[in-house]
Design a protein around this motif. Structure first.
Motif, short mmCIF file in Angstrom:
data_model
loop_
_atom_site.label_atom_id
_atom_site.label_comp_id
_atom_site.label_asym_id
_atom_site.label_seq_id
_atom_site.Cartn_x
_atom_site.Cartn_y
_atom_site.Cartn_z
N PHE A 104 0.54 -1.45 -0.09
CA PHE A 104 -0.13 0.16 0.38
C PHE A 104 0.80 1.36 0.24
CE2 PHE A 104 -2.58 -3.33 1.79
CZ PHE A 104 -3.72 -2.39 0.22
N GLU A 105 2.23 0.85 0.75
CA GLU A 105 2.94 2.43 0.66
C GLU A 105 3.79 2.84 -1.01
OE1 GLU A 105 4.42 4.88 3.10
OE2 GLU A 105 3.39 3.56 4.37
N VAL A 106 3.77 1.29 -1.64
CA VAL A 106 4.32 1.21 -3.13
C VAL A 106 3.07 2.28 -4.14
CG1 VAL A 106 5.06 0.48 -4.67
CG2 VAL A 106 5.69 -0.46 -2.62
N VAL A 107 1.23 1.82 -3.16
CA VAL A 107 -0.06 2.14 -4.49
C VAL A 107 0.39 3.61 -4.04
CG1 VAL A 107 -2.25 1.56 -4.19
CG2 VAL A 107 -0.78 0.01 -4.84
N MET A 108 0.58 3.77 -2.61
CA MET A 108 0.18 5.44 -2.48
C MET A 108 1.63 6.58 -3.35
SD MET A 108 -2.54 6.24 -0.13
CE MET A 108 -2.58 4.28 -1.49
N MET A 109 2.67 6.22 -2.86
CA MET A 109 3.41 6.70 -4.28
C MET A 109 3.30 6.69 -5.68
SD MET A 109 7.21 4.97 -4.96
CE MET A 109 6.81 4.55 -6.23
N THR A 142 -1.05 -6.93 -1.36
CA THR A 142 -0.11 -6.97 -2.82
C THR A 142 -1.44 -7.11 -3.53
OG1 THR A 142 2.24 -7.83 -2.57
CG2 THR A 142 1.28 -7.52 -4.32
N THR A 143 -2.09 -8.26 -3.56
CA THR A 143 -3.61 -8.03 -4.55
C THR A 143 -4.48 -7.24 -4.34
OG1 THR A 143 -2.88 -10.82 -3.99
CG2 THR A 143 -5.44 -10.01 -5.21
N MET A 144 -4.79 -6.51 -3.24
CA MET A 144 -5.06 -6.16 -2.88
C MET A 144 -5.23 -4.18 -3.45
SD MET A 144 -8.31 -7.08 -1.90
CE MET A 144 -9.49 -5.63 -2.01
N ALA A 145 -4.06 -4.14 -3.28
CA ALA A 145 -3.40 -2.52 -3.48
C ALA A 145 -2.76 -2.89 -5.28
CB ALA A 145 -1.51 -2.32 -2.81
#
Length: 264
Positions: free
Chosen positions: A16-21, A125-128
């Motif tokens: 989720f940190e990667v997705v937020m980025m 990872t799947t949800m993000a």
């Protein structure tokens, strides 16, 4: 060096940190487009709606992190810029998301294996990934279909609200039919969105099924571990019993040899 270790210790890399980025990067691109690129009123409104939706995701992620943080004061000290950058409708503050991007990039550089971290947290990872993909496709498809359909004869997707509603209905494969593209390019965009929607629901169905199947697999693995443990205990007990038997036979044989030696 100590500062680097402190940073890595307090901020844990997660999908989720990667997705937020990545969402921060998309948001910055949207803001730059709204400021630098001339566009009509409806397209500007659509980009504003998309960015506001991303802001709501940022705010939700911020408050969830705040509730989970063991030291809330330290969390606010390190993440206050995220809250400021997530306030909707204030465009100058949104450029503060560059700090969020830089922070996560720094964390990615300190992480030895990003792929390893993502594989270890497969459910997150799947949800993000689904969250990022849905937001990205809804955003780009609504913008593209509005740009393509606006001005076409007989077009019914002419406002930002119509484009977002069409994109959501199409990606969910509901197909109300109240809004639809009339141009060839619009049909191509719609077809791609439908294919993406079918794929998403397939992934979500598999994910939900894994949530119900996983406990059974865990129980099966636990049973196998218990059976293996019992078998191992039986083997060890047999080995111990055989060892004791051999020691007794060796002791008895030694006594017999001593007795024979005395008789001589």
């Amino acid at each position: 060096m100590k500062l680097k270790e402190h940073w890595a210790h307090n901020i844990q890399l997660s999908p989720f940190e990667v997705v937020m980025m990545l969402l921060s990067l998309i948001s910055v691109i949207i803001i730059l487009s709204m400021v630098l690129i001339p566009m009509d009123k409806e397209t500007h409104k659509l980009l504003f709606f998309i960015d506001t939706g991303i802001c709501c995701i940022f705010l939700g992620n911020f408050f969830i992190g705040l509730l989970r943080a063991p030291d809330k004061r330290l969390f606010l000290k390190e993440h206050w810029i995220d809250f400021v950058a997530s306030i909707p409708a204030i465009e100058p503050l949104r450029f503060a998301r560059l700090f969020q991007i830089l922070r996560v990039v720094r964390l990615l550089r300190m992480s030895r294996s990003v792929l390893g971290v993502l594989l270890k947290q497969r459910r997150q990872t799947t949800m993000a990934s689904l969250l990022l993909a849905i937001i990205t496709i809804v955003a780009f498809s609504s913008v593209l279909v509005l740009l393509v359909e606006n001005g076409e004869p007989g077009a019914n997707i002419t406002t930002a609200e119509d484009a977002i509603w069409w994109s959501l209905v199409t990606i969910s494969t509901v197909g109300y039919g109240d809004f639809y593209p009339v141009s060839t390019v619009g049909h191509i965009i719609g077809g791609l969105v439908i294919l993406c929607g079918v794929s998403f629901f397939g992934v979500i169905s598999g994910y939900m099924a894994s949530l119900f199947v996983a406990p059974d697999e865990q129980e099966h693995l636990e049973q196998q571990r218990q059976e293996f443990k019992h078998q191992l205990d039986d083997v060890l007990q047999r080995m111990e019993h055989n060892q004791q038997t051999m020691l007794q036979e060796i002791s008895q044989l030694k006594q017999e040899l001593q007795q024979q030696h005395k008789n001589r």
